[in-house]
Design a protein around this motif. Structure first.
Motif, mmCIF file in Angstrom:
data_model
loop_
_atom_site.group_PDB
_atom_site.id
_atom_site.type_symbol
_atom_site.label_atom_id
_atom_site.label_comp_id
_atom_site.label_asym_id
_atom_site.label_seq_id
_atom_site.Cartn_x
_atom_site.Cartn_y
_atom_site.Cartn_z
ATOM 1 N N ALA A 71 0.836 -1.197 0.000
ATOM 2 C CA ALA A 71 0.000 0.000 0.000
ATOM 3 C C ALA A 71 0.867 1.241 0.000
ATOM 4 O O ALA A 71 2.001 1.244 0.487
ATOM 5 C CB ALA A 71 -0.925 0.010 1.213
ATOM 6 N N VAL A 72 0.315 2.314 -0.567
ATOM 7 C CA VAL A 72 0.945 3.622 -0.464
ATOM 8 C C VAL A 72 0.779 4.141 0.954
ATOM 9 O O VAL A 72 1.715 4.673 1.572
ATOM 10 C CB VAL A 72 0.315 4.601 -1.475
ATOM 11 N N GLY A 73 -0.426 3.994 1.497
ATOM 12 C CA GLY A 73 -0.715 4.442 2.848
ATOM 13 C C GLY A 73 -1.804 3.599 3.473
ATOM 14 O O GLY A 73 -2.532 2.876 2.787
ATOM 15 N N ALA A 74 -1.924 3.685 4.790
ATOM 16 C CA ALA A 74 -2.943 2.938 5.518
ATOM 17 C C ALA A 74 -3.320 3.705 6.773
ATOM 18 O O ALA A 74 -2.515 4.450 7.335
ATOM 19 C CB ALA A 74 -2.441 1.547 5.880
ATOM 20 N N LEU A 75 -4.560 3.522 7.204
ATOM 21 C CA LEU A 75 -5.022 4.098 8.467
ATOM 22 C C LEU A 75 -5.999 3.133 9.105
ATOM 23 O O LEU A 75 -6.707 2.392 8.414
ATOM 24 C CB LEU A 75 -5.644 5.468 8.263
ATOM 25 N N SER A 116 0.193 4.455 8.545
ATOM 26 C CA SER A 116 1.518 4.144 8.008
ATOM 27 C C SER A 116 1.581 4.612 6.566
ATOM 28 O O SER A 116 0.548 4.883 5.948
ATOM 29 C CB SER A 116 1.797 2.638 8.093
ATOM 30 N N GLY A 117 2.787 4.703 6.046
ATOM 31 C CA GLY A 117 2.959 5.139 4.665
ATOM 32 C C GLY A 117 2.769 6.636 4.521
ATOM 33 O O GLY A 117 2.891 7.409 5.481
ATOM 34 N N VAL A 118 2.467 7.046 3.293
ATOM 35 C CA VAL A 118 2.332 8.463 2.992
ATOM 36 C C VAL A 118 0.955 8.758 2.411
ATOM 37 O O VAL A 118 0.295 7.886 1.842
ATOM 38 C CB VAL A 118 3.417 8.943 1.992
ATOM 39 N N ALA A 119 0.548 10.011 2.558
ATOM 40 C CA ALA A 119 -0.756 10.433 2.049
ATOM 41 C C ALA A 119 -0.741 10.652 0.544
ATOM 42 O O ALA A 119 -1.790 10.587 -0.099
ATOM 43 C CB ALA A 119 -1.202 11.710 2.741
ATOM 44 N N GLU A 120 0.443 10.895 -0.007
ATOM 45 C CA GLU A 120 0.544 11.185 -1.438
ATOM 46 C C GLU A 120 1.899 10.752 -1.953
ATOM 47 O O GLU A 120 2.931 11.057 -1.335
ATOM 48 C CB GLU A 120 0.334 12.679 -1.681
ATOM 49 N N VAL A 121 1.907 10.038 -3.044
ATOM 50 C CA VAL A 121 3.154 9.583 -3.657
ATOM 51 C C VAL A 121 4.023 10.793 -4.004
ATOM 52 O O VAL A 121 3.526 11.818 -4.487
ATOM 53 C CB VAL A 121 2.857 8.756 -4.929
ATOM 54 N N GLY A 122 5.317 10.667 -3.747
ATOM 55 C CA GLY A 122 6.245 11.744 -4.056
ATOM 56 C C GLY A 122 6.393 12.760 -2.945
ATOM 57 O O GLY A 122 7.092 13.755 -3.101
ATOM 58 N N PRO A 125 -3.359 11.200 7.212
ATOM 59 C CA PRO A 125 -4.097 11.773 8.345
ATOM 60 C C PRO A 125 -4.879 10.694 9.086
ATOM 61 O O PRO A 125 -5.578 9.890 8.464
ATOM 62 C CB PRO A 125 -5.029 12.800 7.696
ATOM 63 N N VAL A 126 -4.762 10.668 10.400
ATOM 64 C CA VAL A 126 -5.401 9.614 11.185
ATOM 65 C C VAL A 126 -6.920 9.692 11.088
ATOM 66 O O VAL A 126 -7.615 8.675 11.239
ATOM 67 C CB VAL A 126 -4.920 9.674 12.647
ATOM 68 N N ASP A 127 -7.440 10.886 10.829
ATOM 69 C CA ASP A 127 -8.885 11.060 10.659
ATOM 70 C C ASP A 127 -9.260 11.184 9.189
ATOM 71 O O ASP A 127 -10.293 11.736 8.837
ATOM 72 C CB ASP A 127 -9.376 12.297 11.417
ATOM 73 N N GLY A 128 -8.421 10.650 8.318
ATOM 74 C CA GLY A 128 -8.610 10.799 6.878
ATOM 75 C C GLY A 128 -9.885 10.152 6.369
ATOM 76 O O GLY A 128 -10.336 9.118 6.875
ATOM 77 N N ARG A 129 -10.439 10.765 5.345
ATOM 78 C CA ARG A 129 -11.634 10.239 4.691
ATOM 79 C C ARG A 129 -11.218 9.399 3.486
ATOM 80 O O ARG A 129 -10.267 9.747 2.788
ATOM 81 C CB ARG A 129 -12.550 11.385 4.278
ATOM 82 N N ILE A 134 -13.147 14.535 -2.516
ATOM 83 C CA ILE A 134 -13.241 14.076 -1.132
ATOM 84 C C ILE A 134 -12.996 15.298 -0.259
ATOM 85 O O ILE A 134 -11.879 15.824 -0.217
ATOM 86 C CB ILE A 134 -12.217 12.969 -0.822
ATOM 87 N N ARG A 135 -14.026 15.756 0.413
ATOM 88 C CA ARG A 135 -13.918 16.947 1.248
ATOM 89 C C ARG A 135 -13.237 16.594 2.565
ATOM 90 O O ARG A 135 -13.532 15.564 3.159
ATOM 91 C CB ARG A 135 -15.299 17.527 1.533
ATOM 92 N N GLY A 136 -12.357 17.453 3.041
ATOM 93 C CA GLY A 136 -11.688 17.211 4.314
ATOM 94 C C GLY A 136 -10.395 16.445 4.137
ATOM 95 O O GLY A 136 -9.980 16.113 3.024
ATOM 96 N N PRO A 137 -9.701 16.136 5.239
ATOM 97 C CA PRO A 137 -8.409 15.436 5.157
ATOM 98 C C PRO A 137 -8.578 14.044 4.561
ATOM 99 O O PRO A 137 -9.563 13.355 4.858
ATOM 100 C CB PRO A 137 -7.958 15.356 6.617
ATOM 101 N N HIS A 138 -7.635 13.645 3.712
ATOM 102 C CA HIS A 138 -7.728 12.329 3.099
ATOM 103 C C HIS A 138 -6.403 11.937 2.468
ATOM 104 O O HIS A 138 -5.641 12.800 2.019
ATOM 105 C CB HIS A 138 -8.816 12.307 2.013
ATOM 106 N N PRO A 139 -6.119 10.638 2.424
ATOM 107 C CA PRO A 139 -4.984 10.166 1.628
ATOM 108 C C PRO A 139 -5.386 10.114 0.154
ATOM 109 O O PRO A 139 -6.563 9.949 -0.166
ATOM 110 C CB PRO A 139 -4.732 8.762 2.172
ATOM 111 N N HIS A 140 -4.416 10.265 -0.722
ATOM 112 C CA HIS A 140 -4.678 10.122 -2.153
ATOM 113 C C HIS A 140 -4.752 8.637 -2.496
ATOM 114 O O HIS A 140 -4.065 7.803 -1.898
ATOM 115 C CB HIS A 140 -3.575 10.789 -2.970
#
Length: 324
Positions: free
Chosen positions: A3-7, A21-27, A33-37, A189-195
């Motif tokens: 995975a690129v990211g996980a929550l 873990s991981g990153v919210a966006e490649v590069g 974000p722990v509260d990511g949508r 996706i409104r609000g904090p979120h991983p890509h």
């Protein structure tokens, strides 16, 4: 993990653990974000099923009502397909998803911003013969997103309001699910979120934004790990449905099956059974399960990188969260 990211959010009685873990966006080095949508995919089906069963509880709909009775002329043989069979995937209706181009094809990419109507998608499905006939056999199960598109339409016929509005007023607002929404045709996706990403011939392509009408009542929902845990705690805790209908929801539609009325179950490595659902929405994969007494819950979402299937590590995480 693949995975690129996980929550994740794990609940053990009153104790709550959240992690990423991981990153919210490649590069970038930006953390998830722990509260990511995230796009919750087929977990939408459990929300839709809950609304349907609330209507059953009020006597406005029956599980044995025919599709033809509510949606005349929409599907062949609709007089022999029931609401129950739509809910538990024993209708035999072909899955419209299997008629669509998929990554990495250019045709799939060309449809990214297209608005799909339910009638278009259902017509694509019923152009194919059923996967089995007659519907409702104790041994015949075939997962079909078409079933839940039709349930969304039935909700509107019964209530005069869209399934999204009914989910909002019956579930999202009363439970305070502030990170949960049904975006309709809005691509953001409104609000904090991983890509989220899909795999193309050129590598990973950011596919966070797309027109979610492609999924509709079968999988358009956006949510958070905390909101999904709260929803399943309310559902399995008996706060949303009468006990008899919750028991129906947990009962598989086929012999030796694991999928009931919009709710599935699995046994962990330590023999504890958990109930919930999972969702695969192209660029996001989400899993949410809880014990029957709701003391133990785990919801995890990943943005896959498609090097390997994340199901194995996720299953191990669910086992660890439930069995400790």
């Amino acid at each position: 993990m693949s995975a690129v990211g996980a929550l994740a959010e794990v609940r053990d009685g009153r104790r709550v653990w959240r992690g990423t873990s991981g990153v919210a966006e490649v590069g970038t080095t930006r953390g998830v974000p722990v509260d990511g949508r995230v796009r919750a995919g087929s977990i939408t089906k459990t929300f839709v099923a809950t609304v349907v069963l609330q209507l059953v509880a009020k006597g406005r709909l029956r599980l044995d009502d025919s599709v033809e009775g509510w949606l005349p002329g929409v599907v062949p043989n609709g007089q022999h397909i029931t609401v129950r069979q739509l809910l538990n995937h024993t209708s035999g209706l072909y899955d419209y998803k299997d008629t669509l181009p998929m990554p990495p094809s250019q045709e799939f990419l060309d449809n990214r911003w297209r608005t799909w109507t339910v009638s278009e998608l259902v017509e694509r499905a019923v152009a194919h013969p059923p996967t089995f006939d007659p519907p409702g056999s104790a041994y015949s199960y075939s997962y079909s997103n078409t079933n839940y598109l039709l349930l969304g339409e039935i909700i509107e016929k019964v209530t005069g309001r869209s399934y999204g509005n009914e989910i909002e007023r019956r579930l999202i607002r009363p439970l305070g699910l502030s990170g949960t929404s049904l975006p309709g045709t809005s691509p953001w996706i409104r609000g904090p979120h991983p890509h989220g990403y899909i795999r193309t011939e050129q590598g990973l392509l950011d596919y966070t934004e797309l027109n979610p009408s492609l999924f509709g009542a079968s999988g358009e929902m956006i949510s958070t790990t905390a909101d999904l845990n709260r929803f399943f705690a309310a559902l399995l805790g008996g706060h949303l449905l009468p006990r008899r209908l919750l028991d129906e929801m947990k009962t598989p539609g086929t012999k030796d099956g694991t999928y009931g009325l919009g709710l599935s179950w699995r046994d962990t490595s330590c023999g504890i059974r958990v109930y919930g659902n999972d969702g695969d929405e192209l660029a996001y994969q989400t899993y949410s399960f809880a014990t029957a007494d709701t003391r133990h819950q785990v919801t995890v979402a990943v943005t896959p990188n498609f090097t390997t299937n994340p199901d194995g590590p996720i299953n191990a995480l669910i086992d660890k969260a439930i069995c400790r």
